[in-house]
Design a protein around this motif. Sequence first.
Motif, PDB file in Angstrom:
ATOM      1  N   THR A 144       0.836  -1.202   0.000  1.00  0.00           N
ATOM      2  CA  THR A 144       0.000   0.000   0.000  1.00  0.00           C
ATOM      3  C   THR A 144       0.868   1.248   0.000  1.00  0.00           C
ATOM      4  O   THR A 144       1.832   1.348   0.751  1.00  0.00           O
ATOM      5  N   THR A 145       0.494   2.222  -0.844  1.00  0.00           N
ATOM      6  CA  THR A 145       1.189   3.498  -0.907  1.00  0.00           C
ATOM      7  C   THR A 145       0.173   4.626  -0.784  1.00  0.00           C
ATOM      8  O   THR A 145      -1.047   4.397  -0.729  1.00  0.00           O
ATOM      9  N   ASP A 148      -2.732   4.777  -3.170  1.00  0.00           N
ATOM     10  CA  ASP A 148      -3.910   3.950  -2.916  1.00  0.00           C
ATOM     11  C   ASP A 148      -4.905   4.632  -1.990  1.00  0.00           C
ATOM     12  O   ASP A 148      -6.024   4.142  -1.823  1.00  0.00           O
ATOM     13  N   LEU A 195      -5.790   2.429   6.775  1.00  0.00           N
ATOM     14  CA  LEU A 195      -5.254   2.391   5.417  1.00  0.00           C
ATOM     15  C   LEU A 195      -4.133   3.403   5.258  1.00  0.00           C
ATOM     16  O   LEU A 195      -3.098   3.127   4.626  1.00  0.00           O
ATOM     17  N   ALA A 199      -0.177   2.825   4.373  1.00  0.00           N
ATOM     18  CA  ALA A 199       0.563   3.560   3.345  1.00  0.00           C
ATOM     19  C   ALA A 199       1.852   4.134   3.912  1.00  0.00           C
ATOM     20  O   ALA A 199       2.886   4.151   3.234  1.00  0.00           O
ATOM     21  N   VAL A 327     -10.598   4.556  -7.533  1.00  0.00           N
ATOM     22  CA  VAL A 327      -9.582   3.605  -7.069  1.00  0.00           C
ATOM     23  C   VAL A 327     -10.166   2.200  -6.951  1.00  0.00           C
ATOM     24  O   VAL A 327      -9.575   1.205  -7.405  1.00  0.00           O
ATOM     25  N   HIS A 328     -11.348   2.095  -6.349  1.00  0.00           N
ATOM     26  CA  HIS A 328     -11.941   0.776  -6.126  1.00  0.00           C
ATOM     27  C   HIS A 328     -12.529   0.183  -7.406  1.00  0.00           C
ATOM     28  O   HIS A 328     -12.836  -1.016  -7.434  1.00  0.00           O
ATOM     29  N   LYS A 330     -10.901   0.117 -10.238  1.00  0.00           N
ATOM     30  CA  LYS A 330      -9.816  -0.411 -11.057  1.00  0.00           C
ATOM     31  C   LYS A 330      -9.915  -1.937 -11.150  1.00  0.00           C
ATOM     32  O   LYS A 330     -10.147  -2.620 -10.149  1.00  0.00           O
TER      33      LYS A 330
END
Length: 592
Positions: A144-145, A148, A195, A199, A327-328, A330
């Motif tokens: 995770t970055t 994200d 989250l 990251a 994002v979700h 993708k």
Amino acid sequence: MLLAGVIATLALFFVPSGSSGGSAEQVGYSQLKTDIAANQVRSVAIGPDGNISGTLTNGTAFTSSYPPGIADPQFAQLLDTHNVAVTTQPAQSSILATLLNFLPLIVVVGLFLWMGRSARRQMARLGGIGRAKGKVFDTERPATTFADVAGYDGPKQEVTEVVDFLRNPERYRRAGAVGPKGLLMVGPPGTGKTLLARAVAGEAGVPFISVTGSSFVEMFVGVGAARVRDLFADARKRAPSIVFIDEIDAIGHKRGGQLVSNDERDQTLNQMLAEMDGFDPATGVVVIGATNRPEVLDPALLRPGRFDRQVVIPLPTQRERLAILAVHSKGKLLDDDVDLTVVARGTPGFSGADLANLINESAIFAVRRGRDVLDALDFAEARDRILLGHRDSSNALLPEEKHAVAVHESGHALVAALSEHGDPVAKVTILPAGQALGVTEQLPVDERHLYSAGYLHDSLAIRMGGRAAELVVFGAVSTGAADDLAGATALATRMVREFGMSAAVGPVGFGAERPTFLGGEQVTGRTYAEATQRLIDREVTRLLREAEHRAVALLTGHRVALDDLTELLLDRETIDGMDVDMVLDQVTRRQP
């Protein structure tokens, strides 16, 4: 069981050497010779040590012994004369006999050795109970970055600065800046606090230690404090490093507020305070905490020098919801009719976790229809599934109930369309779902941060629109307006008690304390007199009556549109805002 085994083993030392351990009858040597002479002995076995065992003619087993040091040649002759079967027992080897003699001692020694090793293992486990249970991310980091984490540019900048200080402390030191020692992320559940921490672990160039607040508290007093010491000792060895404590409210509760004190939690919190900024504070260690309940944290934990920064991660705005949906989405196939902007506009109050669930539910609806491409209908039904619950086709309404629900929802929709400050109508349905028999959905064009008095008064009238429609059409009301009345009463109470929108009460705000992120109102004592409460109650009733009268007047003046919209709902069961505007336009054109 262990004590019984020891007693049974020790009892081996006290078994007589001549005992066979069975139920054989002991017979004297003279009596044995008499029984042989009387033909009462069937067989005998003579051992090398003079022990005699055998069986009588009636089947009874017996034992006897040859007198030591006495030669009796008549005994062998007596056995031969009376036809007694004679056998001899072989002599045991000296080594085997020695081992058998020492076998009880060997068993006891082995038992005590086993007990000692078991005790050492238990002591080792007790010795490790005070060790911290943090998970260290150093060489293998999460994937995770910050890319994200959609939206939340402000919180990401706050966290990035903390990481940058650990990477480049000299740059801040030259400017005379002291790096923050702690950063506390607060916000509703599902907004992405954990989250964001993942990251940080994925992008930070320093060791990252993750632990949950509940892992410090145990039934043994002092274990939590020991784990805190061990955690920070490990972090100092790896400095510069980051310690992330999720759900920090598990150990950070205010001290002295409980009727029954919790020494373990207090000791754990005291150790945490000392480690973060005590007499020997941790250097090169930044603590990041996350919680949904900042209101319960101890003030000493929140002061500068410990948690220098508090970053609020609220529910996402419409722009941030659009980024989160992108994002979700993708890796998923979206149909051309899917407009994520419309989806983001139709999901106010959704957290990041809710939006992820919305995408997943939409995919499930697509699979249920035998497709792998998600269309707008999948998103609409997934949103209704999340907001209203499962739609049960077996929960069919009676014809008169269906007509009443259509009248009720048409009243809401028309009052909303005719109100100057009302939000546009998005959808009206009379299909039961969850606990709702029908729903009128409104979607704001833009997200509001301030609400004018006109908007709130229109909101009251819209909430009373369903009840007003029942009064106009049927001349009586039903139980279908129960939720509407509860919501309208809560809004009118806040208008009078908190917003100062009552001339009788005046510009006075009796607001509650800071709201919690977990929802619900805090239980607080009333800070005003009983007479003030009566005045507030009268003003709330007045606002609700005025809203109802206004809704009744609007629907009475547009009775034809109310009837036409009701018929359209009964025919199609679900309509959108364009259908409501079309009905109003058609009625306006028909009128002279």
